[in-house]
Design a protein around this motif. Structure first.
Motif, PDB file in Angstrom:
ATOM      1  N   SER A   2      39.306  -5.008  -4.562  1.00  0.00           N
ATOM      2  CA  SER A   2      38.481  -3.832  -4.828  1.00  0.00           C
ATOM      3  C   SER A   2      38.006  -3.289  -3.487  1.00  0.00           C
ATOM      4  O   SER A   2      37.619  -4.059  -2.603  1.00  0.00           O
ATOM      5  CB  SER A   2      37.275  -4.197  -5.705  1.00  0.00           C
ATOM      6  OG  SER A   2      37.699  -4.653  -6.974  1.00  0.00           O
ATOM      7  N   ASP A  17      32.745  -1.542  -3.330  1.00  0.00           N
ATOM      8  CA  ASP A  17      32.966  -1.619  -4.775  1.00  0.00           C
ATOM      9  C   ASP A  17      32.951  -3.087  -5.198  1.00  0.00           C
ATOM     10  O   ASP A  17      33.753  -3.881  -4.709  1.00  0.00           O
ATOM     11  CB  ASP A  17      34.304  -0.981  -5.149  1.00  0.00           C
ATOM     12  CG  ASP A  17      34.341  -0.537  -6.603  1.00  0.00           C
ATOM     13  OD1 ASP A  17      33.942  -1.342  -7.467  1.00  0.00           O
ATOM     14  OD2 ASP A  17      34.752   0.612  -6.868  1.00  0.00           O
ATOM     15  N   SER A  38      41.747  -1.293  -6.012  1.00  0.00           N
ATOM     16  CA  SER A  38      41.015  -0.806  -7.177  1.00  0.00           C
ATOM     17  C   SER A  38      39.702  -0.159  -6.754  1.00  0.00           C
ATOM     18  O   SER A  38      39.021  -0.640  -5.850  1.00  0.00           O
ATOM     19  CB  SER A  38      40.725  -1.974  -8.129  1.00  0.00           C
ATOM     20  OG  SER A  38      39.881  -1.567  -9.190  1.00  0.00           O
ATOM     21  N   ALA A  39      39.360   0.947  -7.428  1.00  0.00           N
ATOM     22  CA  ALA A  39      38.073   1.618  -7.196  1.00  0.00           C
ATOM     23  C   ALA A  39      37.489   2.011  -8.543  1.00  0.00           C
ATOM     24  O   ALA A  39      38.100   2.781  -9.291  1.00  0.00           O
ATOM     25  CB  ALA A  39      38.252   2.846  -6.312  1.00  0.00           C
ATOM     26  N   SER A  66      32.878   6.417  -8.391  1.00  0.00           N
ATOM     27  CA  SER A  66      33.238   7.690  -7.762  1.00  0.00           C
ATOM     28  C   SER A  66      32.838   7.728  -6.294  1.00  0.00           C
ATOM     29  O   SER A  66      33.357   8.532  -5.522  1.00  0.00           O
ATOM     30  CB  SER A  66      32.565   8.849  -8.511  1.00  0.00           C
ATOM     31  OG  SER A  66      31.153   8.694  -8.517  1.00  0.00           O
ATOM     32  N   TYR A 103      36.160   5.682  -4.295  1.00  0.00           N
ATOM     33  CA  TYR A 103      37.605   5.887  -4.431  1.00  0.00           C
ATOM     34  C   TYR A 103      38.258   6.459  -3.173  1.00  0.00           C
ATOM     35  O   TYR A 103      39.454   6.263  -2.934  1.00  0.00           O
ATOM     36  CB  TYR A 103      37.921   6.762  -5.645  1.00  0.00           C
ATOM     37  CG  TYR A 103      37.684   8.238  -5.458  1.00  0.00           C
ATOM     38  CD1 TYR A 103      38.728   9.089  -5.111  1.00  0.00           C
ATOM     39  CD2 TYR A 103      36.422   8.795  -5.650  1.00  0.00           C
ATOM     40  CE1 TYR A 103      38.525  10.450  -4.957  1.00  0.00           C
ATOM     41  CE2 TYR A 103      36.211  10.144  -5.496  1.00  0.00           C
ATOM     42  CZ  TYR A 103      37.258  10.975  -5.148  1.00  0.00           C
ATOM     43  OH  TYR A 103      37.053  12.317  -4.983  1.00  0.00           O
ATOM     44  N   GLN A 121      40.474   4.377  -0.937  1.00  0.00           N
ATOM     45  CA  GLN A 121      41.892   4.161  -1.238  1.00  0.00           C
ATOM     46  C   GLN A 121      42.776   4.988  -0.304  1.00  0.00           C
ATOM     47  O   GLN A 121      43.868   4.555   0.068  1.00  0.00           O
ATOM     48  CB  GLN A 121      42.178   4.505  -2.700  1.00  0.00           C
ATOM     49  CG  GLN A 121      41.551   3.515  -3.676  1.00  0.00           C
ATOM     50  CD  GLN A 121      41.768   3.886  -5.127  1.00  0.00           C
ATOM     51  OE1 GLN A 121      41.793   5.068  -5.480  1.00  0.00           O
ATOM     52  NE2 GLN A 121      41.907   2.894  -5.984  1.00  0.00           N
ATOM     53  N   ILE A 128      47.418   2.063  -6.774  1.00  0.00           N
ATOM     54  CA  ILE A 128      45.973   2.164  -6.947  1.00  0.00           C
ATOM     55  C   ILE A 128      45.629   2.211  -8.432  1.00  0.00           C
ATOM     56  O   ILE A 128      46.469   2.506  -9.275  1.00  0.00           O
ATOM     57  CB  ILE A 128      45.388   3.405  -6.240  1.00  0.00           C
ATOM     58  CG1 ILE A 128      45.925   4.692  -6.872  1.00  0.00           C
ATOM     59  CG2 ILE A 128      45.680   3.361  -4.745  1.00  0.00           C
ATOM     60  CD1 ILE A 128      45.218   5.951  -6.385  1.00  0.00           C
ATOM     61  N   ALA A 139      37.574   5.003 -11.472  1.00  0.00           N
ATOM     62  CA  ALA A 139      37.195   6.240 -10.783  1.00  0.00           C
ATOM     63  C   ALA A 139      38.388   7.103 -10.401  1.00  0.00           C
ATOM     64  O   ALA A 139      38.213   8.195  -9.870  1.00  0.00           O
ATOM     65  CB  ALA A 139      36.392   5.907  -9.521  1.00  0.00           C
ATOM     66  N   VAL A 140      39.605   6.630 -10.656  1.00  0.00           N
ATOM     67  CA  VAL A 140      40.773   7.343 -10.137  1.00  0.00           C
ATOM     68  C   VAL A 140      41.727   7.746 -11.254  1.00  0.00           C
ATOM     69  O   VAL A 140      41.609   7.304 -12.394  1.00  0.00           O
ATOM     70  CB  VAL A 140      41.515   6.497  -9.081  1.00  0.00           C
ATOM     71  CG1 VAL A 140      40.606   6.224  -7.905  1.00  0.00           C
ATOM     72  CG2 VAL A 140      42.003   5.182  -9.663  1.00  0.00           C
ATOM     73  N   TRP A 189      45.410  11.783  -8.257  1.00  0.00           N
ATOM     74  CA  TRP A 189      44.844  11.290  -6.995  1.00  0.00           C
ATOM     75  C   TRP A 189      45.860  10.419  -6.262  1.00  0.00           C
ATOM     76  O   TRP A 189      46.003  10.511  -5.040  1.00  0.00           O
ATOM     77  CB  TRP A 189      43.563  10.514  -7.276  1.00  0.00           C
ATOM     78  CG  TRP A 189      42.991   9.753  -6.110  1.00  0.00           C
ATOM     79  CD1 TRP A 189      42.820   8.404  -6.016  1.00  0.00           C
ATOM     80  CD2 TRP A 189      42.506  10.291  -4.875  1.00  0.00           C
ATOM     81  NE1 TRP A 189      42.264   8.059  -4.810  1.00  0.00           N
ATOM     82  CE2 TRP A 189      42.060   9.204  -4.082  1.00  0.00           C
ATOM     83  CE3 TRP A 189      42.408  11.580  -4.357  1.00  0.00           C
ATOM     84  CZ2 TRP A 189      41.525   9.367  -2.811  1.00  0.00           C
ATOM     85  CZ3 TRP A 189      41.872  11.744  -3.076  1.00  0.00           C
ATOM     86  CH2 TRP A 189      41.440  10.652  -2.320  1.00  0.00           C
TER      87      TRP A 189
END
Length: 217
Positions: free
Chosen positions: A98, A102, A149-150, A153, A156, A159, A179, A183-184, A188
């Motif tokens: 992460s 995060d 991973s995110a 918000s 992200y 990434q 990814i 949040a994504v 993106w």
């Protein structure tokens, strides 16, 4: 008891953050011959998907998600040894984590467990992982895939930093970058030049398998 009932009870144990039931239904499922991988994908994972929906609807708070994640992780401790014993063909090496700032790891943990189950060596760096840690580990283990991973918000954008760091280190296109996280979204991933996006754990596993298959593994 029918398999569907066992899996539903396992889902509910996760949703209700019932540690005891999560363990007992996992053990019962194994005793009844339900494959460990299926207990994860159709039981634990679907339970966490329901938890995520409750969070999105405002019915659950972050603390509820953490408790449900704890119940799931308890069950995974039973299943992981069975997955490691599987005679799966070795597929490659994946570095997961992460991103910076995060601390959410629910989805990542499921992905890691499922990847191990299908034959990947997984190097899980945990949470709050810097771009340098991702790059250093990828170089150290000669990773085939890096996954970031995110969930929030506010995190992200890291990434994108990881993608730039992979490029600067000369790891792309040899090392594939995927990814995911709450949040994504798929667009993106395209915007930052990631090799793939996974909306859930099963999609992440299939994506990783497709990458190594393309390499002829």
């Amino acid at each position: 008891m029918k398999k569907d009932e066992v899996l539903l009870n396992l889902q509910n144990a996760v949703v209700l953050a019932n540690f005891e039931d999560a363990l007992s239904w996992t053990g019962y499922g194994l005793k009844e011959g339900i494959p460990p991988f299926e207990l994860i994908t159709e039981g634990l994972s679907k339970g966490m998907i329901n938890v995520g929906k409750k969070y999105e609807d405002g019915d659950y708070y972050v603390t509820d998600m953490i408790l449900s994640s704890g119940a799931m992780n308890e069950a995974l401790t039973i299943l992981l040894p069975f997955l490691k014993k599987r005679k799966s063909k070795y597929l490659g090496k994946v570095v997961l984590g992460s991103v910076t700032d995060d601390i959410h790891d629910i989805g990542k943990n499921i992905v890691a467990t499922m990847l191990i189950g299908v034959g990947f060596d997984v190097y899980d760096l945990g949470v709050n992982v810097s771009k340098e840690e991702f790059i250093n580990k990828a170089i150290e283990v000669q990773a085939d895939i890096v996954g970031a991973s995110a969930f929030m918000s506010s995190t992200y954008l890291y990434q994108l930093d990881i993608k730039k760091a992979l490029d600067e280190a000369g790891l792309t296109p040899k090392v594939k970058y995927i990814i995911g996280g709450g949040a994504v979204y798929r667009q993106w991933a395209r915007e930052i030049g990631a090799d793939g996006f996974a909306n859930d754990a099963l999609e992440a596993v299939n994506l990783c398998k497709s990458f190594v298959s393309a390499k002829g593994v």
